[in-house]
Design a protein around this motif. Structure first.
Motif, short mmCIF file in Angstrom:
data_model
loop_
_atom_site.label_atom_id
_atom_site.label_comp_id
_atom_site.label_asym_id
_atom_site.label_seq_id
_atom_site.Cartn_x
_atom_site.Cartn_y
_atom_site.Cartn_z
N UNK A 160 -20.68 -1.58 68.20
CA UNK A 160 -19.73 -2.19 67.28
C UNK A 160 -18.99 -3.28 68.04
N UNK A 161 -18.85 -4.43 67.42
CA UNK A 161 -18.15 -5.54 68.08
C UNK A 161 -19.03 -6.33 69.04
N UNK A 162 -20.34 -6.10 68.98
CA UNK A 162 -21.25 -6.84 69.86
C UNK A 162 -21.08 -8.34 69.66
N UNK A 163 -20.98 -9.08 70.75
CA UNK A 163 -20.80 -10.52 70.68
C UNK A 163 -19.35 -10.97 70.75
N UNK A 164 -18.43 -10.02 70.59
CA UNK A 164 -17.00 -10.35 70.62
C UNK A 164 -16.54 -10.60 72.06
N UNK A 165 -15.76 -11.65 72.24
CA UNK A 165 -15.24 -11.99 73.57
C UNK A 165 -13.72 -11.81 73.59
N UNK A 166 -13.20 -11.32 74.71
CA UNK A 166 -11.77 -11.15 74.89
C UNK A 166 -11.37 -11.80 76.20
N UNK A 167 -10.06 -12.00 76.36
CA UNK A 167 -9.54 -12.50 77.63
C UNK A 167 -8.38 -11.61 78.04
N UNK A 168 -8.36 -11.19 79.31
CA UNK A 168 -7.27 -10.33 79.77
C UNK A 168 -6.07 -11.17 80.17
N UNK A 169 -4.99 -10.51 80.60
CA UNK A 169 -3.76 -11.23 80.91
C UNK A 169 -3.82 -12.03 82.21
N UNK A 170 -4.94 -11.89 82.93
CA UNK A 170 -5.16 -12.72 84.13
C UNK A 170 -6.06 -13.91 83.80
N UNK A 171 -6.45 -14.00 82.53
CA UNK A 171 -7.27 -15.12 82.10
C UNK A 171 -8.77 -14.91 82.24
N UNK A 172 -9.18 -13.71 82.60
CA UNK A 172 -10.60 -13.41 82.77
C UNK A 172 -11.22 -13.05 81.43
N UNK A 173 -12.35 -13.70 81.10
CA UNK A 173 -13.04 -13.40 79.86
C UNK A 173 -13.89 -12.14 80.01
N UNK A 174 -13.84 -11.30 78.99
CA UNK A 174 -14.57 -10.02 79.01
C UNK A 174 -15.38 -9.89 77.72
N UNK A 175 -16.65 -9.53 77.86
CA UNK A 175 -17.49 -9.25 76.69
C UNK A 175 -17.22 -7.82 76.23
N UNK A 176 -16.90 -7.66 74.96
CA UNK A 176 -16.58 -6.32 74.45
C UNK A 176 -17.74 -5.36 74.69
#
Length: 212
Positions: A76-92
């Motif tokens: 679920x959420x495949x393809x969704x991208x997030x960014x943490x509070x340090x600015x690093x992008x994370x793939x869900x």
């Protein structure tokens, strides 16, 4: 001749006093915190405990998750991208194989503010390499606003902001909304509105899904 009655603060209607107080809180930006505190008291009564599916409240501790099934099932959420509070992008989908506690919230949302202390307590109990917390802020004020709030409160759970469009399966008519996702990538629980997640039932539910 009738004497003119002197004005007293006691003559002000109660509704006017409350309206004035709320107006001051609103202008100072403290209304969200004040309402959140009231709702936090409501959570403490136990009447808003989070629901978990009956069939999964006490999962078989000896159950083994099929690694092949986990690998081939789309999360679920495949393809969704997030960014943490340090600015690093994370793939869900990088969280696949873990139990995921996903909470969608915002700094301007009183019920979100109300439930956070108990989510922090839950995180301290069960957060691990096998149980991932995703506190996903949908604030439009940018990362600095969110970071400032989290730092002020001293929360240590992982916080992210969307870096792509929110997937359809995570859309909701309300915030906060919380999803629990199994290691296989399936949404197994969804809670709209605030709740207390720091309960024995939720702890057992999360820990019971961890791969053995």
């Amino acid at each position: 001749m009738m004497k003119k009655k002197k004005f007293s603060i006691k003559d002000i209607p109660g509704w006017a006093v409350m309206l004035g107080i709320f107006g001051i809180l609103y202008l100072t930006g403290l209304h969200t915190e004040a309402i959140g505190q009231v709702q936090r008291i409501l959570l403490a009564t136990g009447i808003k405990n989070a629901d978990v599916p009956e069939t999964l409240q006490h999962p078989d501790a000896t159950a083994v998750v099929d690694a092949a099934a986990v690998a081939t099932t789309e999360m679920a959420g495949a393809g969704f991208k997030m960014v943490d509070l340090q600015g690093k992008q994370v793939a869900f989908e990088s969280l696949k194989g873990k139990v995921v506690f996903l909470n969608i919230w915002a700094t301007w949302c009183p019920p979100c503010i109300a439930e956070m202390p108990n989510i922090q307590k839950l995180y301290e109990k069960v957060g691990s390499d096998n149980i991932a917390f995703v506190m996903l802020s949908v604030d439009e004020g940018g990362m600095e606003k969110v970071k400032k709030y989290i730092d002020k409160k001293g929360y240590t759970f992982p916080v992210y902001l969307p870096a792509s469009q929110l997937p359809q399966e995570f859309q909701s008519n309300a915030i906060p909304t919380t999803f629990i996702i199994s290691p296989e990538g399936k949404i197994v629980a969804k809670q709209e509105g605030m709740a207390d997640y720091n309960t024995p039932e939720v702890v057992a539910f999360l820990q019971g899904m961890v791969k053995k």
